[in-house]
Design an enzyme around this catalytic site. Sequence first.
Site, PDB file in Angstrom:
ATOM      1  N   ASP A   1       0.827  -1.258   0.140  1.00  0.00           N
ATOM      2  CA  ASP A   1      -0.110   0.106  -0.161  1.00  0.00           C
ATOM      3  C   ASP A   1       0.841   1.465   0.039  1.00  0.00           C
ATOM      4  O   ASP A   1       1.985   1.289   0.411  1.00  0.00           O
ATOM      5  CB  ASP A   1      -0.955  -0.050   1.092  1.00  0.00           C
ATOM      6  CG  ASP A   1      -2.109   0.892   1.273  1.00  0.00           C
ATOM      7  OD1 ASP A   1      -2.359   1.153  -0.099  1.00  0.00           O
ATOM      8  OD2 ASP A   1      -2.755   1.254   2.165  1.00  0.00           O
TER       9      ASP A   1
ATOM     10  N   HIS B   1       2.122   3.579  -8.802  1.00  0.00           N
ATOM     11  CA  HIS B   1       2.217   1.905  -9.158  1.00  0.00           C
ATOM     12  C   HIS B   1       3.247   1.653  -9.948  1.00  0.00           C
ATOM     13  O   HIS B   1       3.830   0.648  -9.684  1.00  0.00           O
ATOM     14  CB  HIS B   1       0.743   1.907  -9.832  1.00  0.00           C
ATOM     15  CG  HIS B   1      -0.333   2.455  -9.226  1.00  0.00           C
ATOM     16  ND1 HIS B   1      -0.571   1.936  -7.951  1.00  0.00           N
ATOM     17  CD2 HIS B   1      -1.496   2.668  -9.608  1.00  0.00           C
ATOM     18  CE1 HIS B   1      -1.934   2.253  -7.653  1.00  0.00           C
ATOM     19  NE2 HIS B   1      -2.319   2.911  -8.615  1.00  0.00           N
TER      20      HIS B   1
ATOM     21  N   LEU C   1      11.227 -20.442  -4.551  1.00  0.00           N
ATOM     22  CA  LEU C   1      10.064 -19.487  -4.079  1.00  0.00           C
ATOM     23  C   LEU C   1       8.745 -19.558  -4.862  1.00  0.00           C
ATOM     24  O   LEU C   1       8.875 -19.455  -6.271  1.00  0.00           O
ATOM     25  CB  LEU C   1      10.385 -17.788  -4.127  1.00  0.00           C
ATOM     26  CG  LEU C   1       9.273 -17.121  -3.542  1.00  0.00           C
ATOM     27  CD1 LEU C   1       9.405 -17.165  -2.170  1.00  0.00           C
ATOM     28  CD2 LEU C   1       9.838 -15.677  -4.066  1.00  0.00           C
TER      29      LEU C   1
HETATM   30  C1  IPE Z   1      -1.433   0.366  -3.365  1.00  0.00           C
HETATM   31  O1  IPE Z   1      -1.274   1.798  -3.397  1.00  0.00           O
HETATM   32  C2  IPE Z   1      -1.743  -0.320  -4.883  1.00  0.00           C
HETATM   33  C3  IPE Z   1      -3.186  -0.688  -5.089  1.00  0.00           C
HETATM   34  C4  IPE Z   1      -4.274  -0.714  -4.216  1.00  0.00           C
HETATM   35  C5  IPE Z   1      -3.344  -1.072  -6.462  1.00  0.00           C
HETATM   36  P1  IPE Z   1      -2.459   2.703  -3.511  1.00  0.00           P
HETATM   37  O2  IPE Z   1      -2.864   3.034  -4.642  1.00  0.00           O
HETATM   38  O3  IPE Z   1      -3.692   2.276  -2.579  1.00  0.00           O
HETATM   39  O4  IPE Z   1      -2.062   3.772  -2.667  1.00  0.00           O
HETATM   40  P2  IPE Z   1      -2.548   4.659  -1.570  1.00  0.00           P
HETATM   41  O5  IPE Z   1      -3.186   3.955  -0.379  1.00  0.00           O
HETATM   42  O6  IPE Z   1      -3.657   5.531  -2.181  1.00  0.00           O
HETATM   43  O7  IPE Z   1      -1.537   5.745  -0.995  1.00  0.00           O
HETATM   44  C1  IPE Z   2      -5.383  -2.989  -0.424  1.00  0.00           C
HETATM   45  O1  IPE Z   2      -4.898  -1.566  -0.463  1.00  0.00           O
HETATM   46  C2  IPE Z   2      -5.269  -3.594  -1.661  1.00  0.00           C
HETATM   47  C3  IPE Z   2      -4.045  -3.712  -2.272  1.00  0.00           C
HETATM   48  C4  IPE Z   2      -2.818  -3.426  -1.741  1.00  0.00           C
HETATM   49  C5  IPE Z   2      -4.168  -4.211  -3.669  1.00  0.00           C
HETATM   50  P1  IPE Z   2      -6.218  -0.384  -0.693  1.00  0.00           P
HETATM   51  O2  IPE Z   2      -5.370   1.220  -0.570  1.00  0.00           O
HETATM   52  O3  IPE Z   2      -7.107  -0.603  -1.555  1.00  0.00           O
HETATM   53  O4  IPE Z   2      -6.793  -0.617   0.606  1.00  0.00           O
HETATM   54  P2  IPE Z   2      -7.915   0.684   1.645  1.00  0.00           P
HETATM   55  O5  IPE Z   2      -8.975   0.901   0.634  1.00  0.00           O
HETATM   56  O6  IPE Z   2      -6.925   1.499   1.968  1.00  0.00           O
HETATM   57  O7  IPE Z   2      -8.409  -0.190   2.717  1.00  0.00           O
HETATM   58 MG    MG Z   3      -4.108   2.074  -0.419  1.00  0.00          MG
END
Ligand code: IPE
Ligand code: IPE
Ligand code: MG
Length: 266
Positions: A42, A60, A154
């Site tokens: 995340d 990403h 792995l």
């Molecule tokens: C995690 O990063 C990647 C995915 C959920 C695909 P986020 O896109 O959720 O990044 P934040 O949480 O907004 O910083």
């Molecule tokens: C969880 O992250 C999903 C992934 C890392 C792929 P999100 O950013 O989607 O989760 P929430 O919305 O903060 O709970």
């Molecule tokens: Mg996120």
Amino acid sequence: MSVGNQRRLEPVLRQPATAEEAELFAALDLGRLPRHVAIIMDGNGRWAKRRGYAARIFGHRAGTEAVRAATRTAAELRLSGLTLYAFSKENWSRPAREVNALMDLLDEYLVKEVPELMENDVRLVASGNLGDLREKTRRILDSTMEKTAGNGGLVLNLALSYGARAEIARAVRRAMEMARSGELSPEELTPEVFGQMLDHPELGDPDLLVRTSGEMRVSNFLLWQIAYSEFVVMDVLWPDFRRPDFFRALLDYQRRDRRFGGVGPE
Ligand code: IPE
Ligand code: IPE
Ligand code: MG
């Protein structure tokens, strides 16, 4: 067959280590490494925002470098399994532009990563509602899984269009179908039997669950499998996650006293 029961080789750092990495590595108890690590990757959006990018996709894209680093590190440490939460079922609700860009990035990663996976003896598998993915992505995913199927190191498990509740519901449906066809009686459905109906039970439950970027929630990830996982939440944003961060998570894990409901060491 349990992956964890296979003979494991000694962990060796193949990539050159910085002084900091060498010090963290030396502090690890190599006899007590987790077998299966799961990571909620995340913070990509916040990473992009902090760097002044208007589009989250920059985060990403940068995150794929962290995926590579985490996979290499897990392979070097001879972990059995690494499950990465790459895209949740709920992530489909993001703007179409971001979703499409994420799927393009996934396609690109799955094609480009093959030599790296082969070199590190990594076998790619996937969990989740893979039928939700577009046909092109599914084809590329299948091809990469096939190419790496003979690798014995792995197991890298990508959670794609993954939701734990959906996974559990799918398993319940399977159990009900088996009951209907007489293959399984309701009395036979124990937690062990049920666990085998979830995605990739051969990985075993994660010993360690890591979430980056500070959020203290599970976001519908592996609800069944994390019953006794140790949870490490780190402030580092996913695109910045590198080998020292992995080592820090492992050191934190090794400081825990896992009890599984017992009393632990007296
Ligand atoms: C995690 O990063 C990647 C995915 C959920 C695909 P986020 O896109 O959720 O990044 P934040 O949480 O907004 O910083
Ligand atoms: C969880 O992250 C999903 C992934 C890392 C792929 P999100 O950013 O989607 O989760 P929430 O919305 O903060 O709970
Ligand atoms: Mg996120």
